[in-house]
Write an enzyme that holds these catalytic residues in place. Structure first.
Site, PDB file in Angstrom:
ATOM      1  N   ARG A 146       0.848  -1.189   0.000  1.00 58.85           N
ATOM      2  CA  ARG A 146       0.000   0.000   0.000  1.00 58.85           C
ATOM      3  C   ARG A 146       0.883   1.238   0.000  1.00 58.85           C
ATOM      4  O   ARG A 146       1.643   1.473   0.948  1.00 58.85           O
ATOM      5  CB  ARG A 146      -0.950   0.029   1.210  1.00 58.85           C
ATOM      6  CG  ARG A 146      -1.806   1.308   1.221  1.00 58.85           C
ATOM      7  CD  ARG A 146      -3.002   1.237   2.151  1.00 58.85           C
ATOM      8  NE  ARG A 146      -2.677   1.293   3.560  1.00 58.85           N
ATOM      9  CZ  ARG A 146      -3.585   1.435   4.540  1.00 58.85           C
ATOM     10  NH1 ARG A 146      -4.871   1.531   4.225  1.00 58.85           N
ATOM     11  NH2 ARG A 146      -3.204   1.456   5.795  1.00 58.85           N
ATOM     12  N   ASP A 181      -4.065   3.679  14.194  1.00 58.88           N
ATOM     13  CA  ASP A 181      -3.237   4.265  13.152  1.00 58.88           C
ATOM     14  C   ASP A 181      -3.800   5.631  12.802  1.00 58.88           C
ATOM     15  O   ASP A 181      -4.627   6.188  13.521  1.00 58.88           O
ATOM     16  CB  ASP A 181      -3.121   3.332  11.937  1.00 58.88           C
ATOM     17  CG  ASP A 181      -4.426   3.196  11.155  1.00 58.88           C
ATOM     18  OD1 ASP A 181      -5.430   3.841  11.517  1.00 58.88           O
ATOM     19  OD2 ASP A 181      -4.435   2.430  10.173  1.00 58.88           O
TER      20      ASP A 181
END
Length: 539
Positions: free
Chosen positions: A168, A449
């Site tokens: 990613r 996150d």
């Protein structure tokens, strides 16, 4: 074609290099990055300007809807996305995490089907994190990633096939300041994609999979079109057949939810489906409609996957993907095992089980976990309820989702002082870790996150902006928010080792929770604090 040296004129690497990172930042690789930048950066910036124009419309009260100009794409039942690529047919459990060497080994040794190696929300984009992450993936693909840390050895397992690797990259909005082309910082998306693809694409195909990517933070099908053009140029450049790359798009913005079919269509030769990026999606709803009092949400804990707007998003995503023959991936289980409290741990793991059961019964083809210990739970649920490699045959034709369903904010819940303090703790805890170069922070047995930190600060901004009254009868205003912020920062700092960055985090947070200034992303707000731009290194 111009020579490598000619293409590299105007390229500057402003971060330190060593022998390991030089094997990634070769002259050939930097020339490829320069080519990507010169070919696509102007269009990337135009698309970011379109985001600003769209936001101005939303601020005036204009609500999103399905696009009339692409109605023909949605109504044409004949087209399909690409068939599942090697290693992506069965994706029932995917583990996600940053690209540090320990995580890479542990993730690839986990009992999962794929590993999403993350340069984005679970990584703080220091120069060392980004380039060493590329080194670690380069080595892992060649099975030369084993290392020793103190007395402990980390070795890739050899008793079974390793999970399929998916990288990613960072989103279109970010840049990599340590790498410039013609005096301009390169897109972080192109930097992450370009290095990984250039070095590893042929090796991945040779070993039975391919260059596969997760694509984050997109807000329109035109941004997907840009990715598709990048993919085509990249494949042509290294003489790889078009359609070898696969990209799974995270639907993590409310505006993208209205363009899911168009996004698959733009990437159709390279599409490997869509994913429910749940926390970023909630963040996007707050962010996009932050000026609209009809979109004020209650405490984060009340915004579950079963509230109307989240349920509609999930149902539409699954239906859309399976209509077009691509995977519909579920969301993250962020829990971490609670080792010192069996009762609390059992309750948390039961919650994970129930969440995964909801996903597989809805028709998802796979799901995410943040910790290897959660993989057996996800596996158990999907193995029991999905005996096939995927559920692409579950068409969900009974689903009829309207624009109003996607925008239905009706849900139970209130704003509480406890909810405010929890948001402050999460926001400060994450930002403090990020400022130290850590992008994935355990807080209260959840792996937080950037997405969850964004939800936390955006809710506080929204509650201040619209003067919400807490369940305790207190109006949320600037003075109240700043007082609670100071209290939580002082408490966290007092409990942390000396030299912590909680008060620096609080300085940044203070401007983001009062209903006044609102940064587009926390990561761009904080980026300069973790850059180490120096003199240009010799190529």
């Amino acid at each position: 074609m111009a020579s490598i040296d000619t293409i590299n004129q105007g390229v500057a690497i402003l971060g330190p290099l060593n022998d390991q990172t030089r094997k990634i930042l070769t002259k050939e690789a930097t020339a490829f990055l320069a080519l990507l930048h010169r070919s696509f950066n102007a269009r990337r910036k135009e698309l970011l300007q379109r985001r600003d124009i769209r936001q101005a419309e939303l601020d005036k009260g204009v609500l999103p809807d399905f696009l009339p100009e692409t109605k023909h794409i949605r109504e044409n039942v004949a087209w399909r996305g690409a068939p599942p690529a090697p290693g992506l047919v069965d994706r029932r459990t995917e583990i996600t995490g940053p690209t540090d060497r320990k995580m890479v080994v542990n993730a690839l040794n986990s009992n999962v089907w794929t590993y999403m190696a993350d340069f984005e929300d679970s990584s703080a984009p220091t120069w060392d994190n980004m380039v060493n992450g590329q080194v670690n993936l380069y080595d892992a693909i060649r099975k030369q990633v084993d290392f020793k840390q103190g007395e402990k050895e980390y070795k890739l397992r050899t008793d079974r096939k390793l999970p399929t690797l998916i990288a990613r990259s960072r989103g279109w909005h970010m840049v990599e300041k340590h790498f410039t082309v013609d005096g301009e910082a390169i897109s972080a998306s192109l930097f992450d994609f370009g290095l990984y693809f250039f070095h590893n694409a042929h090796e991945l195909v040779r070993t039975g999979t391919g260059p596969y990517f997760y694509l984050p933070k997109m807000e329109s099908h035109l941004e997907a079109r840009l990715w598709n053009d990048v993919f085509n140029l990249a494949q042509d450049y290294i003489a790889m057949p078009r359609g070898t790359i696969r990209g799974t798009v995270l639907i993590e913005t409310i505006v993208a939810a209205f363009e899911m079919e168009e996004i698959i269509y733009e990437l159709r030769d390279h599409s490997s489906g869509l994913n429910c990026g749940r926390w970023d999606y909630i963040f996007s709803v707050i962010k996009k409609f932050r000026q609209n009092p009809n979109f004020v949400l209650p405490d984060r804990s009340a915004v579950t996957m079963t509230v109307p707007f989240m349920d509609a998003y999930v149902q539409l995503l699954i239906q859309t993907c399976h209509k077009r023959g691509v995977h519909a991936m579920g969301g993250m289980a962020a829990q971490i095992p609670i080792k010192d409290d069996k009762e609390a741990n059992d309750k948390a793991m039961a919650g994970v089980y129930a969440d995964k059961l909801r996903e597989v019964r809805a028709g998802h083809d796979g799901t995410w976990v943040a910790h290897p210990a959660l993989a057996p739970i996800a596996n158990e649920v999907f193995n029991k309820h999905m005996p096939t490699p995927n559920q692409l045959f579950v068409r969900r034709e009974e689903v009829h989702i309207t624009a109003n369903d996607l925008l239905n904010m009706n849900m139970p819940g209130t704003v509480t002082e406890d909810g405010i303090r929890k948001n402050l703790n999460i926001g400060l805890g994450y930002m403090e870790g990020w400022l130290k170069g850590i992008g994935c922070v355990p807080i209260n047995y959840l792996m937080e996150d950037a997405a969850t930190a964004e939800v936390s600060r955006s809710q506080l901004w929204q509650w201040c902006k619209h003067g919400k009254v807490t369940a305790e009868g207190k109006k949320v205003d600037k003075a109240y928010a700043q007082r609670l912020l100071k209290e939580q920062a002082d408490e966290l700092s007092s409990k942390a080792p000396k030299g912590n960055k909680y008060h620096l985090a609080a300085q940044y947070f203070a401007g983001q929770v009062t209903g006044e200034d609102y940064a587009d992303f926390l990561t761009t707000l904080l980026y300069n604090e973790i850059t180490s731009v120096g003199p240009a290194a010799k190529l």
